[in-house]
Enzyme design. Structure first.
Site, PDB file in Angstrom:
ATOM      1  CG  HIS A 149      62.015  32.626 -15.680  1.00  0.00           C
ATOM      2  ND1 HIS A 149      63.299  32.362 -16.106  1.00  0.00           N
ATOM      3  CD2 HIS A 149      61.990  33.956 -15.384  1.00  0.00           C
ATOM      4  CE1 HIS A 149      64.001  33.490 -16.064  1.00  0.00           C
ATOM      5  NE2 HIS A 149      63.236  34.460 -15.629  1.00  0.00           N
ATOM      6  CG  ASP A 205      73.169  26.376 -19.040  1.00  0.00           C
ATOM      7  OD1 ASP A 205      74.211  25.825 -19.453  1.00  0.00           O
ATOM      8  OD2 ASP A 205      72.783  27.479 -19.440  1.00  0.00           O
TER       9      ASP A 205
END
Length: 831
Positions: free
Chosen positions: A782, A606
């Site tokens: 993250h 992504d």
């Protein structure tokens, strides 16, 4: 058949009063008995017209009927009720004089509903009795009282699944213990169920022969001349796992399955298996663990937990979530939780109620109780069997130097080397490589092609010499072509025609700029493009890679245990350019020839252009070096997220609709099986998002093994997996007065308003997590960081991001090295 029966009777006559083990087969008459217990702790007894005294619902099994069906039928006929069979109390054989065997199955059941059925004409009375009433009434035989007492005293209930498919275990599979009985009867007790349950527990803890041998040796080393462990010796045994003496009586009570006030070696191994962090708190092992937990808190061994004992259990669960919780708060929580078990005001909790509530997930938190911090065989006390151990025996201290363990004599003087059981043994690799000054490999040769092969057979292990190697066999003209060599993993590692190496070769072609591409009629090929490569051929190769690597991922634990040195990389997000830069700096010769592990923290796809190439590269390296290259799952390794972002569209764009959909789904099946976290040197917890909240098993690492190995929808299938993939640390600038109060009330975990899911965790929550699991640091990914990393929360938490220029920004890429008790941050120049 008669000859076997006569032989059995003669043996009984000769060995009167003794026990022996036999294996035999007989014509079997199947009989079922059912102990039915109501919620008010009363038991169903019946009186039949053809016999005197009270008895249990019982009868023969009809032809073609399973044991379970027969038990349900007899409860309707004798008791007029419908029941749910909960398990098996006992299985037994009785040999009779006419060469037949009677097989009895005693079930434990509870009423299923309030429906009433007509009772059989032979039943003249039925009555629900408490244990005290059963003791006072006239019984046909004492067994109803024995079974009722057995249940009331925490007796083992075995699962129905242990019966064979046809409902009756084949007699030849029974291991039977014969003892003298009245007349010509011989009673044979079927014991394979208990053995099978024990095997379940040992398998769940990964206690194979080596692990059991290590624990057994430790047990006998501490016991010395004693065959069993008293409380005093057991206290010393548990001290080897870091438990203080004041906890030993509770563990002793839990381990003492036979309730004979001593712990055998088998009981010790089984108890440690129940405590092992690998043992999942689900399926059959969950019930066995719950029985240990129940005995641990049942201090007066009366088969029930009174409120102070229950409060002790609740306190231990709550303190794992909040170490600072007060006694008053624990008491209040226990009062509320007691309502889970009964709407009535009851002062005691029985085992069956406890097992039911835990099994139905009405009572949470027990998965973190009764746990070791690591597997028993990883403790120094067990791993180092040779130093003498001082034990106290009859008031005198003695040094145990020589011992006899089940027929094998060990002596302190017999040790001739310093290796420990289970230490890795080195052996010769099958290939030699040639490396350029730039660090790239220029040539790979099979070792036995060299002049040094004459002495090769003397240096190889027997395991390597026991199987034929195809390359050696096919070497024409070689004087050594009869040498038998193991075709080890290194053959495939350096085989340029293997699927992963062909993919890596293709990716190097993809990366390079070629002024005149000979594969495409001299037309130039730009960097980071596939040129004239057939997309269908590439897609087929990718499908093959995913099929192979999935088999590797499903065998890995949900929580990886790694050793240093280990490089840790954060989000890559389809940035193949930066991934190649890391390769050239950290593992230029490939992970196999680099003395380090490599751990990637997720988010491989992504946002970036080359998610497919990143995945192809990482999966190929995982196949080449499965014990050095490790991948865990991030929040973008989820189908619904990729559909919102770019990876699915990328697959369709590169391969077309049909092949693109197949490749995307195949990649995601691999993502479904990825581990969720890792621990390095038992000190550094590595994860994509954040730490687990105490709501999930008290925040202990052991609960990770409760996560399913295949997880297509983690949001719905595992709250633990979802929150560690999505959670974030709470920043100091977010701590206004209202947030501070919320954090204090929630034990350090509040709703993650940034992402709309999972949690934000505070510094205090992090410190409690580290202390609870005896860790020093957490490394996670993250979040993009300008420098590629950030040190947070008093230096105990590090965030790492390994994709520079993320979404058009100016951030750098970094990685972390854990080595020699140092955590080093490394920024990579990717320009």
């Amino acid at each position: 058949m008669p000859e076997n029966a006569n032989r059995t009777k003669n043996a009984l006559a000769m060995e009167a009063g003794k026990h022996s083990t036999i294996q035999c087969t007989f014509q079997t008459v199947n009989i079922v008995l059912i102990l039915v217990q109501q919620r008010d702790d009363t038991f169903l007894l019946v009186q039949r017209a053809d016999a005197t005294g009270w008895w249990l619902p019982a009868g023969r099994v009809h032809e073609g009927e399973t044991l379970q069906d027969a038990a349900i039928r007899k409860c309707r006929e004798d008791g007029g009720i419908n029941v749910n069979l909960k398990g098996i109390l006992r299985l037994e054989h009785t040999l009779v004089a006419n060469d037949q065997a009677r097989f009895r199955t005693i079930f434990y059941a509870q009423p299923a509903d309030t429906t009433e059925y007509p009772v059989s004409e032979v039943v003249v009375k039925k009555k629900w009795m408490k244990l005290s009433e059963i003791k006072m009434c006239t019984l046909r035989k004492p067994e109803p009282l024995q079974f009722a007492e057995y249940i009331s005293q925490d007796g083992q209930i075995y699962p129905l699944s242990l019966l064979a498919v046809e409902g009756t275990p084949p007699p030849q599979q029974c291991r039977m213990h014969m003892s003298r009985s009245c007349g010509c009867h011989a009673k044979i007790v079927y014991s394979s169920i208990q053995m099978k349950m024990h095997r379940y527990l040992l398998d769940a803890a990964h206690f194979g022969p080596r692990e059991q041998s290590l624990i057994m040796e430790y047990y006998h080393r501490v016991c010395g001349a004693q065959n069993t462990a008293s409380l005093e010796i057991f206290t010393q045994l548990m001290a080897g796992f870091g438990f203080p003496p004041e906890q030993a009586p509770d563990f002793f009570r839990a381990f003492d399955i036979k309730k004979d006030n001593e712990i055998t070696s088998q009981e010790f191994i089984l108890g440690l298996a129940a405590m092992d962090p690998n043992t999942p708190h689900g399926s059959s092992s969950a019930e066995m663990r719950c029985r240990y937990i129940f005995r641990y808190y049942d201090r007066n061994l009366d088969g029930k937990l009174d409120f102070p004992e229950f409060c002790h259990m609740v306190g231990d669960i709550q303190k794992l979530k909040n170490p600072n919780i007060s006694t008053e708060e624990v008491h209040e929580e226990a009062v509320q939780l007691a309502k889970v078990f009964s709407s009535e005001d009851k002062s005691s909790l029985y085992l069956t109620e406890f097992l039911t509530a835990v099994g139905m997930l009405k009572f949470r938190g027990t998965s973190s109780l009764f746990r070791l911090q690591k597997s028993a065989v990883k403790y120094d006390a067990v791993r180092n069997p040779h130093p003498p151990v001082t034990v106290k025996n009859d008031g005198n201290d003695e040094e145990v130097k020589d011992m006899n363990v089940e027929g094998m004599t060990f002596s302190a003087n017999d040790v001739t080397d310093n290796s420990k059981p289970g230490d890795p043994q080195y052996e010769l690799a099958m290939h030699t490589v040639k490396v350029r000054r730039t660090g790239t490999i220029s040539d790979v040769a099979v070792l036995w092609d060299s002049d040094q092969v004459k002495n090769l057979a003397m240096t190889l292990s027997s395991a390597q010499l026991c199987r034929a190697n195809e390359e050696a066999k096919q070497k024409e003209g070689s004087p050594y072509n009869t040498l038998v060599i193991d075709r080890s993993h290194s053959v495939d590692t350096f085989n340029e025609h293997s699927n992963p190496n062909e993919m890596l070769s293709g990716l190097r072609y993809f990366e390079r700029h070629i002024k005149s591409d000979p594969n495409n009629q001299g037309i130039p090929k730009s960097a980071f493009s596939w040129g004239c490569v057939d997309p269908n051929l590439l897609g087929t190769c990718m499908l093959s890679i995913t099929e192979q690597v999935l088999k590797v991922f499903v065998t890995e634990p949900r929580l990886l245990n790694l050793s240093s040195p280990t490089y840790i990389l954060g989000d890559v997000h389809g940035n193949f350019h930066d991934l190649v830069a890391f390769e050239k700096v950290l593992w230029r010769m490939g992970p196999v020839l680099t003395p380090s592990n490599f751990l990637f923290l997720g988010d491989y796809v992504d946002r970036g252009e080359y998610g497919l190439e990143v995945v192809a590269y990482l999966f190929s390296q995982k196949l080449i070096a499965p014990q050095k290259f490790f991948l865990i799952r991030g929040n973008h390794e989820v189908r619904s997220i990729q559909q919102m972002f770019t990876f699915k569209a990328e697959c369709v764009s590169k391969f077309g609709d049909e092949m693109g959909e197949r490749v995307w789904e195949a990649v995601n099946k691999c993502f479904d099986a990825l581990p969720l976290a890792a621990v390095i040197d038992d000190k550094i917890f590595c994860v994509h998002g954040g730490i687990p909240s105490p709501e999930n098993g008290g925040g202990y690492l052991s609960v990770f093994e409760d996560i399913p190995h295949i997880l297509p929808n983690p949001e719905k299938e595992s709250s633990l997996a979802w929150e560690v993939m999505w959670s974030d640390p709470l920043r100091e600038d977010e701590l206004d007065n209202q947030t501070k109060d919320e954090v204090k009330d929630s034990g350090g975990f509040i709703a993650n308003h940034r992402r709309g899911t999972a949690y934000l965790f505070s510094r205090q929550a992090l410190e409690a997590f580290l202390k609870r699991n005896k860790l020093s640091h957490v490394i996670r990914a993250h979040e993009v960081k300008q420098a590629g990393f950030q040190v947070q929360q008093n230096g105990k938490l590090l965030t790492v991001f390994s994709s520079s220029g993320y979404c058009g920004g100016t951030n750098q890429a970094a990685c972390i090295l854990a080595d020699r008790n140092k955590i080093r941050t490394i920024r990579i120049d990717t320009s």
